[in-house]
Scaffold this active site. Structure first.
Site, short mmCIF file in Angstrom:
data_model
loop_
_atom_site.label_atom_id
_atom_site.label_comp_id
_atom_site.label_asym_id
_atom_site.label_seq_id
_atom_site.Cartn_x
_atom_site.Cartn_y
_atom_site.Cartn_z
N ARG A 104 0.76 -0.85 0.15
CA ARG A 104 0.33 0.03 -0.30
C ARG A 104 0.57 1.17 0.30
O ARG A 104 1.71 1.14 0.72
CB ARG A 104 -1.22 -0.37 1.02
CG ARG A 104 -1.93 -1.27 1.75
CD ARG A 104 -2.28 -0.99 1.99
NE ARG A 104 -2.34 -0.83 3.48
CZ ARG A 104 -2.77 -0.37 5.15
NH1 ARG A 104 -4.02 0.64 4.29
NH2 ARG A 104 -2.53 -0.01 5.41
N SER A 130 7.67 -4.91 7.34
CA SER A 130 6.93 -5.92 8.86
C SER A 130 7.63 -7.32 8.45
O SER A 130 7.89 -8.40 8.39
CB SER A 130 5.64 -6.43 8.61
OG SER A 130 4.77 -5.10 8.13
N ASP A 141 5.38 -3.14 11.45
CA ASP A 141 4.21 -2.58 11.33
C ASP A 141 4.35 -2.25 13.15
O ASP A 141 2.45 -1.74 12.86
CB ASP A 141 3.25 -3.66 10.75
CG ASP A 141 3.62 -4.89 11.06
OD1 ASP A 141 4.76 -5.49 12.03
OD2 ASP A 141 2.80 -6.37 10.92
#
Length: 495
Positions: A87, A148, A201
């Site tokens: 994203r 992450s 994250d």
């Protein structure tokens, strides 16, 4: 023949139920066991805070020393890389409120498993397209990059990838600082940004909740993978060699590795050895990262469905389920983790969702063959007709069994996660009123996961005031918030 078979089934039913109960009992964790797990995790937390050599829990300092205080303002970009989707976001902050624009793009398997150069070029292409679509040309915005994966953070803007997880295998990245790789890709695509923060994250999740709740003391991911972070006293981070003018620092635990052996070997014993079932061991042996991430393999969404599949396959093979038929259970990954949520939401009275899932898995299956021989009057000739019918017959007992297996596996996962939360809140003394931010599909969509976690916390710390609160989009918005806090602190320090 039917009566004989029925009597046989009745005579074995009690024995069969006992065998199933014994199988599922291996997933039942008592209060004494969750207490021991919590204590073992705290032991490894302390060791990881003192040094890095041979530590299972990496306890990685993130270089993030503060949470949002509400004065952050402006436009910030965020990149979120940690799963099968990638994203790009623009977040506008003002007075503890935000506006957010984003695009999501899938990451093809060939990009996840190719070279690091191709992976980061793919990311840069998506950012370039986002900048064009959202008219960001000419602006150089601060950017937070949510990455992450286990990283040895060298500063807020640099960190070496320790090892890939979650099916990523892109070559030439492990052991390298990921920020220069990202910047090189940006330059090749003429993308102008200012990378001000490399973010895990879990840290982003904590920051996202902290924007609206100053008592947020920890962040937790419960989705495809699992991890935790928390604000630690800098004085307790003995291995920290940097600036000690700050009171605290957010520590990325990388707690998915809890239970691994010292060297991560498949046959090595770790802290969770006595709590592993035969199904956990088989899953670990069959996984591409055998010997690693054992706690994560008992908790996270990537693995829960596979554990259920292995249990059901074993029960079917022993004649304890589906009339001995295994259907598609022989196929690895055929029982998706999302099925647990769907099945446990399904009503006990109709089992509609369970029946649908079992039918798709060809469980249980039957084949009936009927042979009819006819003769023609006045002739010695005969005609034989054979009809074969295949299909599925799903009984309430089948549905109950699958529901109980799913409950056993998901309940254990939630209790393990709850024990981990207690390890954190006891360590930092926030049991009275601490808020733990949680993000991830497992926590969000499973009907009972959060409740069972809280019940476990209450068992281990009676009278606690801990709250488990959803942190929406920690991996996206949270990265922008880390970038915003970094810009605020840089301005305050006059650098």
């Amino acid at each position: 023949a039917y009566d004989e078979k029925f009597r046989f089934l009745l005579s074995t039913l009690q024995k069969k139920d006992m065998s199933v109960r014994e199988t599922l009992a291996a997933f039942d964790l008592s209060v004494a066991q969750t207490t021991k797990i919590k204590n073992l995790m705290q032991d490894e937390m302390r060791e990881g805070l003192e040094h890095d050599k041979g530590c299972v829990l990496k306890m990685l300092p993130t270089y993030v020393h503060a949470i949002p205080d509400g004065t952050e303002s402006g436009d910030f970009l965020a990149l979120d890389l940690g799963g099968t989707n990638f994203r790009v976001l623009k977040v506008t902050l003002e007075n503890k409120t935000y506006k957010q624009e984003e695009t999501k793009a899938s990451l093809p398997n060939e990009v996840m498993t190719t070279t690091g150069e191709r992976l980061f070029n793919h990311i840069a292409e998506q950012v370039a397209e986002f900048s064009k679509t959202h008219n960001l040309g000419g602006q150089t915005l601060p950017l937070g990059f949510t990455f992450s994966f286990p990283v040895e953070q060298l500063s807020l803007t640099s960190g070496k990838l320790i090892k890939w997880t979650k099916k990523f295998t892109a070559s030439g990245v492990e052991g390298q600082d990921v920020i220069p790789l990202l910047k090189k890709a940006f330059e090749s695509k003429n993308v102008k940004v200012d990378v001000v923060a490399l973010v895990n994250d879990t840290v982003g999740t904590m920051m996202a909740r902290a924007l609206v709740d100053s008592k947020c003391c920890a962040g937790l991911i419960l989705g495809t993978g699992t991890n935790a972070c928390y604000m630690e006293k800098l004085s307790d981070v003995k291995k920290w060699t940097g600036d000690r003018t700050h009171e605290g620092i957010i520590v990325n635990m990388e707690w998915g590795a809890f239970g691994d052996g010292p060297n991560g070997g498949v046959n090595e014993s770790g802290a969770l050895e006595e709590f592993l079932t035969s199904y956990d061991r088989q899953l670990d042996r069959d996984s591409p990262n055998g010997g690693h991430q054992r706690y994560e393999k008992m908790i996270s969404g990537m693995y829960l469905g596979e554990i259920v599949r292995l249990v059901l396959l074993d029960l079917a093979g022993r004649g304890l389920a589906f009339g001995g038929h295994a259907g598609m259970l022989y196929r690895r990954g055929s029982f998706e983790s999302a099925y647990l949520s769907d099945i446990e939401k399904s009503s006990n009275s109709d089992h509609a969702e369970t029946k649908k899932i079992l039918s798709n898995l060809k469980l249980p299956s039957f084949t009936t063959t009927t042979t009819v021989t006819t003769s023609t009057p006045g002739s010695t000739a005969t005609t034989t007709t054979t009809t074969t019918v295949s299909g599925t017959v799903i009984t309430p007992d089948d549905c109950d069994l699958v529901l109980n297996v799913c409950r056993a596996v998901s309940t254990r996962a939630a209790r393990l996660a709850g024990a981990g939360v207690v390890a954190i809140i006891e360590k930092i003394g926030t049991a009275a009123d601490g808020v733990v931010a949680v993000d991830g599909s497992l926590f969000q969509y499973h009907p009972h996961f959060g409740r069972i976690m809280k019940e476990t916390i209450d068992e281990l710390v009676p009278g606690n005031g801990v709250k488990l609160e959803r942190a929406e989009d920690g991996s996206g918005r949270g990265a922008a918030l880390v970038a915003a806090v970094a810009c605020r602190m840089k301005k305050e320090e006059g650098k």
